[in-house]
Each structure stands twice: as structure tokens, then as C-alpha cells.
Design a protein around this motif. Structure first.
Motif, PDB file in Angstrom:
ATOM      1  N   THR A 123       0.842  -1.198   0.000  1.00  0.00           N
ATOM      2  CA  THR A 123       0.000   0.000   0.000  1.00  0.00           C
ATOM      3  C   THR A 123       0.876   1.245   0.000  1.00  0.00           C
ATOM      4  O   THR A 123       0.586   2.237  -0.685  1.00  0.00           O
ATOM      5  CB  THR A 123      -0.926   0.008   1.229  1.00  0.00           C
ATOM      6  OG1 THR A 123      -1.769  -1.146   1.187  1.00  0.00           O
ATOM      7  CG2 THR A 123      -1.808   1.247   1.235  1.00  0.00           C
ATOM      8  N   TYR A 124       1.969   1.181   0.777  1.00  0.00           N
ATOM      9  CA  TYR A 124       2.929   2.298   0.772  1.00  0.00           C
ATOM     10  C   TYR A 124       3.636   2.391  -0.580  1.00  0.00           C
ATOM     11  O   TYR A 124       3.855   3.495  -1.104  1.00  0.00           O
ATOM     12  CB  TYR A 124       3.955   2.119   1.886  1.00  0.00           C
ATOM     13  CG  TYR A 124       5.162   3.003   1.726  1.00  0.00           C
ATOM     14  CD1 TYR A 124       5.075   4.381   1.935  1.00  0.00           C
ATOM     15  CD2 TYR A 124       6.385   2.464   1.341  1.00  0.00           C
ATOM     16  CE1 TYR A 124       6.177   5.204   1.759  1.00  0.00           C
ATOM     17  CE2 TYR A 124       7.492   3.271   1.167  1.00  0.00           C
ATOM     18  CZ  TYR A 124       7.387   4.637   1.376  1.00  0.00           C
ATOM     19  OH  TYR A 124       8.479   5.442   1.202  1.00  0.00           O
ATOM     20  N   VAL A 125       4.006   1.244  -1.150  1.00  0.00           N
ATOM     21  CA  VAL A 125       4.686   1.249  -2.452  1.00  0.00           C
ATOM     22  C   VAL A 125       3.813   1.930  -3.506  1.00  0.00           C
ATOM     23  O   VAL A 125       4.299   2.718  -4.334  1.00  0.00           O
ATOM     24  CB  VAL A 125       5.028  -0.189  -2.882  1.00  0.00           C
ATOM     25  CG1 VAL A 125       5.547  -0.224  -4.322  1.00  0.00           C
ATOM     26  CG2 VAL A 125       6.065  -0.792  -1.943  1.00  0.00           C
ATOM     27  N   TYR A 126       2.512   1.639  -3.495  1.00  0.00           N
ATOM     28  CA  TYR A 126       1.588   2.172  -4.496  1.00  0.00           C
ATOM     29  C   TYR A 126       1.084   3.583  -4.166  1.00  0.00           C
ATOM     30  O   TYR A 126       0.414   4.202  -5.000  1.00  0.00           O
ATOM     31  CB  TYR A 126       0.372   1.258  -4.629  1.00  0.00           C
ATOM     32  CG  TYR A 126       0.636  -0.036  -5.355  1.00  0.00           C
ATOM     33  CD1 TYR A 126       1.386  -0.072  -6.531  1.00  0.00           C
ATOM     34  CD2 TYR A 126       0.102  -1.238  -4.885  1.00  0.00           C
ATOM     35  CE1 TYR A 126       1.613  -1.256  -7.200  1.00  0.00           C
ATOM     36  CE2 TYR A 126       0.316  -2.434  -5.558  1.00  0.00           C
ATOM     37  CZ  TYR A 126       1.068  -2.430  -6.716  1.00  0.00           C
ATOM     38  OH  TYR A 126       1.283  -3.610  -7.391  1.00  0.00           O
ATOM     39  N   MET A 127       1.354   4.098  -2.993  1.00  0.00           N
ATOM     40  CA  MET A 127       0.789   5.369  -2.554  1.00  0.00           C
ATOM     41  C   MET A 127       1.127   6.496  -3.537  1.00  0.00           C
ATOM     42  O   MET A 127       2.280   6.684  -3.901  1.00  0.00           O
ATOM     43  CB  MET A 127       1.318   5.726  -1.168  1.00  0.00           C
ATOM     44  CG  MET A 127       0.666   6.942  -0.542  1.00  0.00           C
ATOM     45  SD  MET A 127       1.414   7.318   1.066  1.00  0.00           S
ATOM     46  CE  MET A 127       1.010   5.804   1.963  1.00  0.00           C
ATOM     47  N   PRO A 128       0.123   7.253  -4.007  1.00  0.00           N
ATOM     48  CA  PRO A 128       0.412   8.363  -4.916  1.00  0.00           C
ATOM     49  C   PRO A 128       1.182   9.477  -4.209  1.00  0.00           C
ATOM     50  O   PRO A 128       1.017   9.691  -3.010  1.00  0.00           O
ATOM     51  CB  PRO A 128      -0.987   8.835  -5.342  1.00  0.00           C
ATOM     52  CG  PRO A 128      -1.903   8.365  -4.263  1.00  0.00           C
ATOM     53  CD  PRO A 128      -1.309   7.112  -3.714  1.00  0.00           C
ATOM     54  N   ASP A 129       2.035  10.160  -4.948  1.00  0.00           N
ATOM     55  CA  ASP A 129       2.828  11.304  -4.480  1.00  0.00           C
ATOM     56  C   ASP A 129       3.979  10.912  -3.560  1.00  0.00           C
ATOM     57  O   ASP A 129       5.114  11.321  -3.766  1.00  0.00           O
ATOM     58  CB  ASP A 129       1.944  12.345  -3.773  1.00  0.00           C
ATOM     59  CG  ASP A 129       0.865  12.905  -4.687  1.00  0.00           C
ATOM     60  OD1 ASP A 129       1.139  12.998  -5.911  1.00  0.00           O
ATOM     61  OD2 ASP A 129      -0.228  13.234  -4.207  1.00  0.00           O
TER      62      ASP A 129
END
Length: 292
Positions: A123-129
Motif C-alpha cells: 500500500t505504501y509502495v503504491y501510494m500516490p505522491d
């Protein structure tokens, strides 16, 4: 004690396992079928038998179709890529290369983490920005507004990548173990006959990997069809219904909407789908295994 009496006494050792099987497997399945024809809400002891109304509700609604479609896509893509990547890694790490023991360990490490840890990590890897991918792209000068988990078209496939990343190590290890049993005499004979790397793989190694292929395909199919943890942890079934799998739909209907009877009916349908698809693939794989 004669042999006949001894054989009969051995059956008593199976009684504890049989009791556990009946209590923890058969009884819950029977209760699931029972609740599927009731209006049970999950907490009240009073419920009514309503026949096949729950099944009619599911068959006439959109939820079953969407959940089944998402589950089949999830299963097909994750199985195909897990087998391809796992086999490629096994073939690569079966070569005589320096430090291959370390590389095998690194490839297997993701399988040791729990789904919760992996889900939050990705989820952190995919987090935008601020996520890992966004930060990396920003460092190399690419300003891309990416929201993998927030996009209806990409969320399911983003979760599939996580499923593959976590489980491909197990697939690799099973293939690797099977490769260790390939006789060197056959490979040497193939080389003498003029077989190159591709022909050695196609005509010798691949047929001898039939049993490992059956195991990996079966495990991957079961894992895909009962997908719940990553859709629950990473997207909560969203955005919209894009990552709403069969098992997640059962959970949401039972524990969020308190429609336990309808959830039980969906559970029965899911149980039938999982058994049917798994049986078809296992039978086909076994036939190929025998012919190989």
C-alpha cells in the motif's frame, strides 16, 4: 496379539482426527447449507426458512456476477504469471552460478511475511505522491500522477502483482526441488544428440516437471479463488466494486450488512465454484502428467 486384532486396534488412532474433521469441516459445511435457506442475520437465534430466495436474490443481482468475474480474473492472471515467473526463477537458480543459495533465499523471503505485513507494505509502495514508485519516478524526472489502488481499471491488477510477489517463492521452490531430480544422464544424452537449451527444456525437463506443475497450479488456483486478504487490507473491495472478490463479498454481506443468510448462499455458490474449477484443472493436469 495377532495381526488381525492389531489392525483393528490401529483404527482407534484415527478417531481423534475423524472427530476434528467432522467438527471443524463437515459440521460447518452442513450449517452453511442450512443458513443459506434462511433469513438468519448472524446474531439473532430466531430465523425463518425461506427456501431458495437467497439464491434467487444473488442470481438476479449484480453482486455475484461482478465478484465472480473479479475472482476469475484474479485467479487466471495470478496463476499464469506465478507459474511462468516461478519456473523461470527455478531454471535460472538451478544453474551453476555464484551465490545461488543467497538468491534462492532472497526469492523465497516474501512468502515468510504475513498477508497483513505485505498488504501494508505494498500500500505504501503504491501510494500516490509519496509512495516508493512515485518517489522513484520523481527522482528520475518523471512527473506521473499515478494512483494504482485508487483507479477502477488498475486496482485489481495492482493487487494481483502483490499476490504473485508473495507466493512466487513457493512456486519456485517446488519447481526447483523437481529440477533436482532430473537425471544428468538424460541431459547429457540430449546434448550428445544435438539438443540445445530450448529442446532440453521442452523435451526432457518440462515432461519431468509434470508433477510439480500439477502441485503449483492447484495451489495457485485455490489461493486465487479464495482471495480475500489483499483486497480487504489494501482497497476494502474498492474503488467501487473493482476488487470485490467472492470471499470478500461474503465477508461484507455477512459482517457489514448482517445478511448472514444471503452470505451463506453466496458461500455455497463459492464453494461449488472452487471445487468445480479445481477439480477440472487437477483432472486435466493429471492426464498430462500420465501422458508425459
Amino acid at each position: 496379539m495377532n495381526s488381525a486384532v492389531m489392525k483393528k486396534s490401529l483404527y482407534f488412532f484415527a478417531i481423534p482426527a475423524l472427530i476434528f474433521y467432522l467438527v471443524l469441516w463437515i459440521f460447518p459445511i452442513l450449517r452453511l447449507f442450512q443458513y443459506s435457506i434462511t433469513d438468519y442475520n448472524g446474531y439473532s437465534q430466531a430465523f425463518n426458512y425461506i427456501g431458495l430466495d437467497n439464491y434467487k436474490f444473488l442470481l438476479n443481482g449484480e453482486l455475484l456476477g461482478i465478484s465472480l468475474k473479479n475472482t476469475l480474473i484474479y485467479t487466471f492472471v495470478s496463476v499464469a504469471l506465478s507459474i511462468i515467473i516461478g519456473l523461470a526463477l527455478a531454471l535460472l537458480l538451478n544453474l551453476k552460478i555464484k551465490g545461488k543459495g543467497m538468491y534462492r533465499s532472497l526469492a523465497y523471503i516474501p512468502t515468510l511475511f504475513s498477508a497483513i505485513v505485505v498488504g501494508f507494505l505494498w500500500t505504501y509502495v503504491y501510494m500516490p505522491d509519496y509512495g516508493m514508485i512515485a518517489t522513484f519516478l520523481d527522482k528520475i524526472g518523471i512527473n506521473a500522477d499515478l494512483n494504482f489502488l485508487g483507479s477502477y481499471s488498475s486496482a485489481l491488477y495492482a493487487i494481483i502483482i502483490v499476490e504473485i510477489w508473495k507466493n512466487v517463492g513457493t512456486t519456485m521452490i517446488i519447481f526447483l526441488a523437481a529440477l533436482q531430480t532430473v537425471p544428468n544422464e538424460l541431459l547429457e544424452a540430449g546434448k550428445i544428440d544435438g539438443c540445445g537449451p530450448w529442446k532440453l527444456f521442452k523435451n526432457i525437463k518440462l515432461p519431468l516437471l509434470a508433477s510439480a506443475m500439477t502441485i503449483n497450479v492447484t495451489l495457485s488456483i485455490i489461493s486465487g479463488l479464495k482471495a480475500f486478504d489483499f483486497p480487504f487490507i489494501m482497497t476494502n473491495g474498492g474503488p467501487g466494486t473493482s476488487t470485490n472478490t467472492l470471499i470478500f463479498a461474503i465477508y461484507k454481506m455477512a459482517f457489514t450488512e448482517q445478511l448472514f443468510g444471503k452470505a451463506s448462499a453466496l458461500g455455497v455458490i463459492s464453494f461449488a465454484v472452487i471445487i468445480l474449477i479445481t477439480a477440472i484443472f487437477v483432472l486435466r493436469m493429471n492426464k498430462r502428467e500420465v501422458s508425459a
